[in-house]
Design an enzyme around this catalytic site. Sequence first.
Site, PDB file in Angstrom:
ATOM      1  N   LYS A   1      15.673  22.648 -24.044  1.00 50.67           N
ATOM      2  CA  LYS A   1      16.765  21.743 -24.321  1.00 50.67           C
ATOM      3  C   LYS A   1      17.453  21.945 -22.568  1.00 50.67           C
ATOM      4  O   LYS A   1      16.117  22.828 -21.978  1.00 50.67           O
ATOM      5  CB  LYS A   1      18.053  23.719 -24.580  1.00 50.67           C
ATOM      6  CG  LYS A   1      17.171  24.462 -24.148  1.00 50.67           C
ATOM      7  CD  LYS A   1      18.110  24.623 -22.449  1.00 50.67           C
ATOM      8  CE  LYS A   1      19.444  24.284 -22.575  1.00 50.67           C
ATOM      9  NZ  LYS A   1      20.035  24.496 -20.789  1.00 50.67           N
TER      10      LYS A   1
ATOM     11  N   THR B   1      19.186  25.507 -16.681  1.00 44.13           N
ATOM     12  CA  THR B   1      17.509  26.266 -17.389  1.00 44.13           C
ATOM     13  C   THR B   1      17.461  24.721 -18.084  1.00 44.13           C
ATOM     14  O   THR B   1      18.328  24.141 -18.335  1.00 44.13           O
ATOM     15  CB  THR B   1      17.333  27.357 -18.321  1.00 44.13           C
ATOM     16  OG1 THR B   1      18.223  28.113 -17.700  1.00 44.13           O
ATOM     17  CG2 THR B   1      16.285  27.258 -18.425  1.00 44.13           C
TER      18      THR B   1
ATOM     19  N   SER C   1      35.139  27.282 -15.750  1.00 48.37           N
ATOM     20  CA  SER C   1      36.842  27.693 -15.854  1.00 48.37           C
ATOM     21  C   SER C   1      37.312  27.584 -16.965  1.00 48.37           C
ATOM     22  O   SER C   1      36.887  27.076 -17.992  1.00 48.37           O
ATOM     23  CB  SER C   1      37.755  27.134 -14.566  1.00 48.37           C
ATOM     24  OG  SER C   1      36.851  25.401 -14.206  1.00 48.37           O
TER      25      SER C   1
ATOM     26  N   GLU D   1      23.182  15.276 -17.883  1.00 44.89           N
ATOM     27  CA  GLU D   1      24.998  15.566 -18.091  1.00 44.89           C
ATOM     28  C   GLU D   1      25.201  14.596 -17.277  1.00 44.89           C
ATOM     29  O   GLU D   1      25.075  14.603 -15.564  1.00 44.89           O
ATOM     30  CB  GLU D   1      25.618  16.682 -17.342  1.00 44.89           C
ATOM     31  CG  GLU D   1      25.683  18.278 -18.651  1.00 44.89           C
ATOM     32  CD  GLU D   1      25.565  19.111 -18.316  1.00 44.89           C
ATOM     33  OE1 GLU D   1      25.931  18.932 -17.080  1.00 44.89           O
ATOM     34  OE2 GLU D   1      25.422  20.238 -18.902  1.00 44.89           O
TER      35      GLU D   1
ATOM     36  N   THR E   1      22.322  23.787 -24.992  1.00 46.13           N
ATOM     37  CA  THR E   1      24.279  24.063 -24.438  1.00 46.13           C
ATOM     38  C   THR E   1      24.814  23.172 -24.545  1.00 46.13           C
ATOM     39  O   THR E   1      25.822  22.903 -25.431  1.00 46.13           O
ATOM     40  CB  THR E   1      23.670  24.519 -23.086  1.00 46.13           C
ATOM     41  OG1 THR E   1      22.964  23.740 -22.194  1.00 46.13           O
ATOM     42  CG2 THR E   1      23.257  26.289 -23.035  1.00 46.13           C
TER      43      THR E   1
ATOM     44  N   ASN F   1      30.947  19.312 -14.129  1.00 42.88           N
ATOM     45  CA  ASN F   1      30.524  20.270 -13.142  1.00 42.88           C
ATOM     46  C   ASN F   1      31.107  20.866 -12.283  1.00 42.88           C
ATOM     47  O   ASN F   1      30.795  22.510 -11.821  1.00 42.88           O
ATOM     48  CB  ASN F   1      28.894  20.089 -12.345  1.00 42.88           C
ATOM     49  CG  ASN F   1      27.464  19.769 -12.960  1.00 42.88           C
ATOM     50  OD1 ASN F   1      27.036  20.668 -13.728  1.00 42.88           O
ATOM     51  ND2 ASN F   1      27.542  18.461 -13.179  1.00 42.88           N
TER      52      ASN F   1
END
Lengths: 385, 385
Positions: free
Chosen positions: B170, B181, B385, B261, B146, B380
């Site tokens: 992942k 996840t 959006s 991230e 992702t 995040n």
Amino acid sequence: MSVTAAKGFTAAGIAAGIKANGRPDLALVVNTGPSRAAAGVFTSNRVKAAPVLWSEQVVKGGAVTAVVLNSGGANACTGPQGFQDTHATAEKAAEVLGHSAGEVAVASTGLIGVLLPMDKLLPGVEAAAAELSAHGGEKAAVAIKTTDTVHKTAVATGPGGAWAVGGMAKGAGMLAPGLATMLVVLTTDADVDAGTLDKALRDATRQTFDRVDSDGCMSTNDTVLLLASGASGTVPEYGDFADAVRTVCQDLARQLIGDAEGASKDIKVEVVNAATEEDAVEVGRSIARNNLLKCAIHGEDPNWGRVLSAIGTTAAAFEPDRLNVAINGVWVCRDGSVGDDRDLVDMRFREVTVTADLAAGDRSAVIWTNDLTADYVHENSAYSS
Amino acid sequence: MSVTAAKGFTAAGIAAGIKANGRPDLALVVNTGPSRAAAGVFTSNRVKAAPVLWSEQVVKGGAVTAVVLNSGGANACTGPQGFQDTHATAEKAAEVLGHSAGEVAVASTGLIGVLLPMDKLLPGVEAAAAELSAHGGEKAAVAIKTTDTVHKTAVATGPGGAWAVGGMAKGAGMLAPGLATMLVVLTTDADVDAGTLDKALRDATRQTFDRVDSDGCMSTNDTVLLLASGASGTVPEYGDFADAVRTVCQDLARQLIGDAEGASKDIKVEVVNAATEEDAVEVGRSIARNNLLKCAIHGEDPNWGRVLSAIGTTAAAFEPDRLNVAINGVWVCRDGSVGDDRDLVDMRFREVTVTADLAAGDRSAVIWTNDLTADYVHENSAYSS
């Protein structure tokens, strides 16, 4: 108005030189009586700062004549020397005021793990005593600020104005950076014994300061004191008094959230239809501590999936397929699945309300928190260096 | 190598059009036997995605023939329709492969609260089946990404290379944004029954994936599957096999942290001299989840006071004045107070080690986390959006 709104109190706030930048850093609050009844609640962190260990003992005696508060250093994780410094601070105030050190509470806030500059602090206590005034409440409130952008005070009065409860606060509870602390001093001229003060204070803090959770980090120094002078000569009805104490605590708690570091949103997490109040608080706190949700709200993104994933980590009574979530009144999640159109949610204003309906009973609770922002990261990654 | 390192497996990864950007988003892993033994562990979040509810049932049967994985949508909080979609996905794979849907596991990752585009996904299963290959492991690993910047694979082999354990992963566990996840598929050609697979997998995940805590947010979709084909014809020694499974899990877990991230630091939280392993894990997790500490480490600030305040919120056995803390090997806190000079701590490198010595026993544990950064907030707050 602050801590001198009630009769029978004097206060002062001065710059003792504890802060390198020369700003006010030492406050003194004195109860001139006739009563000296007092109560206090303290951090439940097992790593407690020296002034917390000291003041817990003082409050157990049920009487407090004076409170010495300093910003510019938390005196936490400072070992035996730190405790001796707190003791010496109380002794100095007792000597200057002509009272017993056993009735002098001490509270500190600032960096953890640094000894206080006693060569500045002890003369500061003398200087503050010389400035004591029945109008000194505002200056005292200013002197306990750390990264607070404004000083925080509140007042409530009893029926007919017969008595008052006033208070000051600093910090944003567990949000303060590296920093330790929410410090709060409340005063009243109502004539209330120590046991009743304790009950009213615990009832109030349980529903106010205990439900402010800016960043989930518990301080080593949190201190909330309530001092009664009895100077109004009035013994209040318990319900009236408890209401006034709770009103002042709620007002100050809301001010703490409104001034939380780096925050751009104040988030009210309402949990409704819970089986028990404990369930409602557990779920509210889990939502309030979810970093992903706090980031989403910062981005004005009504990401209700993050609310559900936070609820799912709790032990509260609920069925996943009966959960409902509203953001600013729009029920974006119904029965655990997609609800009303998320584009209907207007998140432009500073206050955001997240409502979680557990569909499991009739109890509820509110937890206040803030969004998670890049400014929070910046303030808290650069603070002590 | 990935999931096709072990004999008896084919895999594929394709772009089915689930992701709007056209990137690979659908993976298929098939066990060609002769054995189909399997085990799985799933998120402990009580709000579980449809594919988790489905695959838990599949795994209970002890046999898995195929796994369909998609990125581009978590199929979580999607109600009865979401569950029907997972069921239809398994049925489609069963139809194409000529097996029972009851042996097809499904895993999904992406945004919560959005239905999957089944008009893209079902034809995608057919297209992936047409691409199945004994060299398809890398493509499968790519298709489940992702926000991962790299795909993640690992392999370990048994004595003499008689058998292998391979895997793909992942996500960054609970860190993934809005996102749900960590998905992991492990395969082996060792001949191992379902009960033994379950034991080896639980032992391994307890010490590896369960001790990765990037941001404290628990997913609705976490899935770790272990499939055995028996194609090597070798029944391994349990100890050898468990070691290989743990090695692959640890390797993948470390890769997840390394790709978290927004992170600029990988933080190893070591808790030593705890009374019990549970105490060590509780303390490690509390430290790993402390936002203030994570900000400080981002700022390369060895702020040990934040470590102590995190330890103080736990119920672990310790005395505050016996705690010691080292950062990158420098004991900046000794006996709960100021220790060695904090300026000796070098925090320039990506990996940072925080050691908490509870001085209460001889047990230990390691929890991995990341720092908290402005980039994390940006990723995040803008994701959905």
